[in-house]
Enzyme design. Structure first.
Site, PDB file in Angstrom:
ATOM      1  N   ASP A   1       0.846  -1.183   0.000  1.00 14.33           N
ATOM      2  CA  ASP A   1       0.000   0.000   0.000  1.00 14.33           C
ATOM      3  C   ASP A   1       0.888   1.241   0.000  1.00 14.33           C
ATOM      4  OD1 ASP A   1      -2.417   1.318   0.000  1.00 14.33           O
ATOM      5  OD2 ASP A   1      -2.591   1.331   2.176  1.00 14.33           O
TER       6      ASP A   1
ATOM      7  N   TYR B   1       1.099   5.709  -0.592  1.00 15.63           N
ATOM      8  CA  TYR B   1       0.627   6.900   0.141  1.00 15.63           C
ATOM      9  C   TYR B   1       0.818   8.060  -0.823  1.00 15.63           C
ATOM     10  CZ  TYR B   1       0.472   9.444   4.748  1.00 15.63           C
ATOM     11  OH  TYR B   1       0.165  10.198   5.851  1.00 15.63           O
TER      12      TYR B   1
ATOM     13  N   HIS C   1      -3.809  13.802   0.604  1.00 17.72           N
ATOM     14  CA  HIS C   1      -4.103  12.879   1.709  1.00 17.72           C
ATOM     15  C   HIS C   1      -2.987  12.921   2.753  1.00 17.72           C
ATOM     16  CE1 HIS C   1      -5.354   9.262   3.849  1.00 17.72           C
ATOM     17  NE2 HIS C   1      -4.182   8.715   3.622  1.00 17.72           N
TER      18      HIS C   1
ATOM     19  N   ARG D   1       0.247  14.722  13.290  1.00 12.77           N
ATOM     20  CA  ARG D   1       1.510  15.410  13.640  1.00 12.77           C
ATOM     21  C   ARG D   1       1.376  16.870  13.259  1.00 12.77           C
ATOM     22  NH1 ARG D   1       2.679  11.057  10.789  1.00 12.77           N
ATOM     23  NH2 ARG D   1       2.720  12.374   8.930  1.00 12.77           N
TER      24      ARG D   1
ATOM     25  N   GLU E   1     -10.859   3.748   2.996  1.00 18.41           N
ATOM     26  CA  GLU E   1      -9.948   4.531   2.163  1.00 18.41           C
ATOM     27  C   GLU E   1     -10.187   4.128   0.724  1.00 18.41           C
ATOM     28  OE1 GLU E   1      -5.882   4.021   3.572  1.00 18.41           O
ATOM     29  OE2 GLU E   1      -6.154   5.715   4.949  1.00 18.41           O
TER      30      GLU E   1
ATOM     31  N   GLU F   1      -9.011   3.768  -2.882  1.00 20.68           N
ATOM     32  CA  GLU F   1      -7.707   3.660  -3.542  1.00 20.68           C
ATOM     33  C   GLU F   1      -7.842   2.958  -4.899  1.00 20.68           C
ATOM     34  OE1 GLU F   1      -4.618   2.088  -1.072  1.00 20.68           O
ATOM     35  OE2 GLU F   1      -5.412   3.014   0.757  1.00 20.68           O
TER      36      GLU F   1
ATOM     37  N   ASP G   1      -9.250   0.200   1.565  1.00 23.22           N
ATOM     38  CA  ASP G   1      -8.299  -0.129   2.627  1.00 23.22           C
ATOM     39  C   ASP G   1      -8.920   0.291   3.966  1.00 23.22           C
ATOM     40  OD1 ASP G   1      -5.915  -0.696   3.969  1.00 23.22           O
ATOM     41  OD2 ASP G   1      -5.115   1.319   3.596  1.00 23.22           O
TER      42      ASP G   1
ATOM     43  N   ARG H   1      -8.991   3.970  12.815  1.00 20.65           N
ATOM     44  CA  ARG H   1      -8.115   5.129  13.066  1.00 20.65           C
ATOM     45  C   ARG H   1      -7.629   5.222  14.503  1.00 20.65           C
ATOM     46  NH1 ARG H   1      -6.461   6.076   8.044  1.00 20.65           N
ATOM     47  NH2 ARG H   1      -8.190   6.625   6.668  1.00 20.65           N
TER      48      ARG H   1
ATOM     49  N   GLN I   1      -4.921   2.707  14.815  1.00 14.06           N
ATOM     50  CA  GLN I   1      -3.767   3.185  14.053  1.00 14.06           C
ATOM     51  C   GLN I   1      -2.979   4.251  14.813  1.00 14.06           C
ATOM     52  OE1 GLN I   1      -4.899   4.610  10.156  1.00 14.06           O
ATOM     53  NE2 GLN I   1      -2.809   5.070   9.527  1.00 14.06           N
TER      54      GLN I   1
ATOM     55  N   TYR J   1       0.898   2.910  15.495  1.00 15.08           N
ATOM     56  CA  TYR J   1       1.661   3.007  14.249  1.00 15.08           C
ATOM     57  C   TYR J   1       3.114   3.445  14.412  1.00 15.08           C
ATOM     58  CZ  TYR J   1       1.916   8.070  13.442  1.00 15.08           C
ATOM     59  OH  TYR J   1       2.234   9.392  13.509  1.00 15.08           O
TER      60      TYR J   1
ATOM     61  N   LYS K   1      -5.215  -2.049   9.926  1.00 13.88           N
ATOM     62  CA  LYS K   1      -5.491  -2.236   8.503  1.00 13.88           C
ATOM     63  C   LYS K   1      -5.704  -3.695   8.123  1.00 13.88           C
ATOM     64  CE  LYS K   1      -4.024   2.034   7.030  1.00 13.88           C
ATOM     65  NZ  LYS K   1      -4.675   2.906   6.050  1.00 13.88           N
TER      66      LYS K   1
ATOM     67  N   THR L   1      -9.472  -5.880   3.577  1.00 15.97           N
ATOM     68  CA  THR L   1      -9.238  -4.965   2.463  1.00 15.97           C
ATOM     69  C   THR L   1     -10.116  -5.464   1.320  1.00 15.97           C
ATOM     70  OG1 THR L   1      -6.943  -4.693   3.198  1.00 15.97           O
ATOM     71  CG2 THR L   1      -7.470  -3.940   0.957  1.00 15.97           C
TER      72      THR L   1
ATOM     73  N   THR M   1      -4.873   6.349  -0.306  1.00 17.50           N
ATOM     74  CA  THR M   1      -6.115   7.106  -0.444  1.00 17.50           C
ATOM     75  C   THR M   1      -5.990   8.181  -1.516  1.00 17.50           C
ATOM     76  OG1 THR M   1      -6.469   6.775   1.904  1.00 17.50           O
ATOM     77  CG2 THR M   1      -7.809   8.459   0.833  1.00 17.50           C
TER      78      THR M   1
ATOM     79  N   GLU N   1     -10.435  12.389   6.743  1.00 20.02           N
ATOM     80  CA  GLU N   1     -10.232  13.700   6.122  1.00 20.02           C
ATOM     81  C   GLU N   1     -11.553  14.439   5.939  1.00 20.02           C
ATOM     82  OE1 GLU N   1      -7.224  13.697   2.694  1.00 20.02           O
ATOM     83  OE2 GLU N   1      -7.763  11.602   2.928  1.00 20.02           O
TER      84      GLU N   1
END
Lengths: 443, 443
Positions: free
Chosen positions: B141, B143, B148, B157, B213, B215, B247, B251, B254, B258, B267, B271, B374, B388
């Site tokens: 997967d 990114y 996103h 962050r 997600e 994708e 996906d 959250r 995660q 993570y 995850k 899927t 995503t 999002e």
């Protein structure tokens, strides 16, 4: 769990090489593996290691069917008629346990007829190529040594070495299955993006800090259905056996790429497995308490805690890493031990890793491999990778002959070895996971 | 690359449902998939979608062998006699391209004999279950949407939203292959560890912030050998075709798990894939320039840059996410579109993802799936996940009937859809990747 006749330390085999004290594969071990006779075009075959030979299970069952009777053993023998161990693993612990006991009886020195009946089922190890034990559907790598996590963390995140989740979550990530290779497969130094702290931009080239990681892997036996969990009380029933894993790592690539989604190209160029799967049954005499958490650490959350896991969730395996440069090889010098540690140092038990992996319903399949993460202990001589041993190159290793190493150089051979010893038990070994570093492909 | 007869917009099929303007599967598409007739115990079979039917390739080749002649087509037809597309994918682009052209000819309305010869090779889609298109050895997967990555980064962050490596490294990680499921497989809400910023300790329970997600996935066709790379000039030749990927993501799990090694249990519980693989050949009319990097962004490193990739490395796919609550379903209301975006917003092209993946020598195998990450665009209505869209729940969605959603609730159906349109080309669709959320297992 009571020990049985397969563990009796005085048992001897008519395969006399198995009785040598230094043999890793005495009659008390009988690890499963997959092999092909050198120079043959045959499909890979399933066997067990005994002394300096491989015992071909299908041939043995054809030569002496009366030694492999009973429903469980018959099912297990039939599951060995494949090019990998997945079918045998999928049966769960009991059939393999009974097959191993039947093989032990068939190889026992006290059976006067056995050698005559079964000698044709033996192939000298020098005449075979050992392959991957299973078709690995998914490979997961954990991070279960708190010593390793703390050491690596203090190099990559000096202010924040051990992250707040570590003592609650058995940290793991999905690895690459396609690039898992059997022992003695050469490993090409990867090319990747590297960026030093003072570089304005990354550059592309061969990794300058190629490393090994010494790990223990557990092969999943019986799987679970998507959506189901594996309670800790059942986890050991889903574990078929253990092998050694070298999770080769390109540290410069890793440092630049790993945020925020974890290691990727730094790890997926090769992962080397030892060829023999030492069954959980063979490991019974070497079980140990789980890691003793120091005062102040939280207790494991309830789903990761049982008295049984605390009392004997560990396995007392001694792990050794050996290095041999091409100059040492030219001089006829053997690989030199550079670290030795114990698998009892791991913060999480294998059963906790299995249970955690499935807690959200993720399906584990027979033949999946869960690796422990680098096995490091509390002292410098117990660090399971060069990043830690040389403290990112600041304290290079010195090899016999005076060569020094910050990280691996082309031509270096890395050899992982492991064994189990306990009072009243016959010592057993894992064989080796070995690979030589080849120069990067010219671009 | 010149367009050919398979792309001609006026071409019609004797399968009249394919000629309806709203059909996703006109004769210009012909995506490959794997199906089983409902109620049958047969092995899965390979077919292509045409209108409201599946065209069974092996049956067609038996009914009218003269329509499937020539070495490449014969090889491709033989490779379809399996329970998955891996063998066809492994042949590379050319045999599948020629087979698709032969199928287009066989389904063409202008051929007066075809319907009589081949009608028995059609199965109504209502009579089949659509399965995973391939045995997926490894799932990766990425990114690749900078929108996103920036949105998610600013939530997880705030001080450090887009990390310094993003514009140099196509960030990716290995995902879980075992829990990939075909469309219409229910998805059970996972249980996991969650810890809010004000919690002293983590708790265990059903995820409170289950997300989707949206994708795009690319199936690898011809693979590469371990140690070899895939130059960007060759990458498209290793791409068989595209599908949609949901996906699913927990959250809260995660956010807690993570660091430092990436998402894991957040995850790997499920899927969902759409069933049809739209070939790169069918997508020819919809190719687009690569993302236009704003002033100030670095140019891609040389190994990720060719004029060809810049000129037409993109694919102009419109992606839509639809939600349907159980209350909406009870009222007979269809799934409601909640976002719509374009695959041309991706910062990295699929070819760049393939080339980067293999740059260190990682071997990609036929049937491996690389997902884009995503797909989000620059505006709010183009955000491809709920994290999002609702800004981590701060701005809930309102559904028809007035229900609101911060994250997914039990009973919600998520449906991903996609299509391609271009002047002078027939519109083609991808079908859907759909799943309903089931309550967590009681513990």
């Amino acid at each position: 769990v009571p020990l049985d006749a397969t563990h009796h330390p005085d048992r001897q085999s008519w395969v006399t090489s198995a009785n040598a004290l230094e043999s890793e594969f005495p009659i008390q071990n009988l690890p499963f593996g997959v092999f092909r006779r050198l120079g043959s075009a045959e499909s890979p075959r399933v066997g067990v290691a005994i002394g300096e030979c491989v015992f071909d299970i299908a041939v043995a069952a054809r030569l002496a069917p009366q030694r492999f009777t009973g429903e469980a053993v018959g099912t297990a023998v039939a599951a060995c008629a494949h090019d990998a161990l997945n079918a045998l693993m999928a049966l769960g612990r009991e059939p393999a346990r009974k097959l191993r006991a039947a093989i032990a009886d068939a190889l026992d020195a006290s059976d006067a007829d056995a050698e005559g009946e079964l000698a044709a089922a033996l192939v000298p190890m020098t005449d075979v190529k050992l392959l991957l034990p299973a078709h690995i559907g998914d490979y997961t790598d954990f991070y279960a040594s708190v010593y390793h996590a703390t050491n690596v963390g203090s190099m990559f995140r000096p202010d924040n070495a051990l992250l707040p989740n570590y003592k609650y979550v058995p940290i793991g990530y999905h690895g690459r299955a396609s690039s898992m290779v059997p022992t003695d497969t050469p490993v090409q130094r990867p090319v990747g993006q590297r960026k030093g702290p003072n570089d304005l931009e990354p550059t592309v080239g061969p990794s300058r800090s190629l490393d090994y990681e010494c790990e223990v892997g557990v092969f999943i036996g019986r799987g679970n259905t998507l959506g189901d969990t594996i309670p800790l009380t059942d986890a050991e029933q889903h574990m078929f056996g253990l092998c050694l894993v070298n999770d080769w790592s390109a540290r410069d690539v890793q440092a630049w790429e790993y945020q925020p989604l974890g290691p990727f190209l730094a790890k997926n160029f090769a992962t080397t497995l030892s060829p023999w799967v030492v069954t959980m049954d063979a490991l019974e005499p070497f079980r140990a308490p789980a890691f003793s958490r120091p005062d102040g650490d939280p207790a494991p959350l309830p789903y990761l805690s049982t008295p049984e896991n605390e009392a004997r969730g560990g396995v007392n395996i001694t792990l050794e890493v050996r290095l041999q440069s091409s100059a040492m090889r030219a001089r006829g010098e053997p690989p030199e031990p550079v670290s030795r540690t114990s698998f009892t140092h791991m913060y999480w038990t294998l059963a906790q890793l299995v249970t955690h992996h499935a807690m959200g319903g993720c399906n584990l399949r027979a033949g999946d491999l869960l690796a422990s993460g680098t096995v490091s202990g509390p002292t410098k001589g117990e660090r399971g990778c060069m990043l830690e041993l040389t403290w990112r190159g600041a304290e290079p290793l010195t090899l016999p002959g005076g060569e020094t190493r910050a990280f691996l150089e082309d031509g270096d051979v890395v050899e992982l070895a492991a064994w189990c010893e306990a009072p009243g038990a016959r010592r057993i070994g894992f064989g080796t996971a070995r690979g030589v570093v080849l120069a990067a492909a010219s671009s």
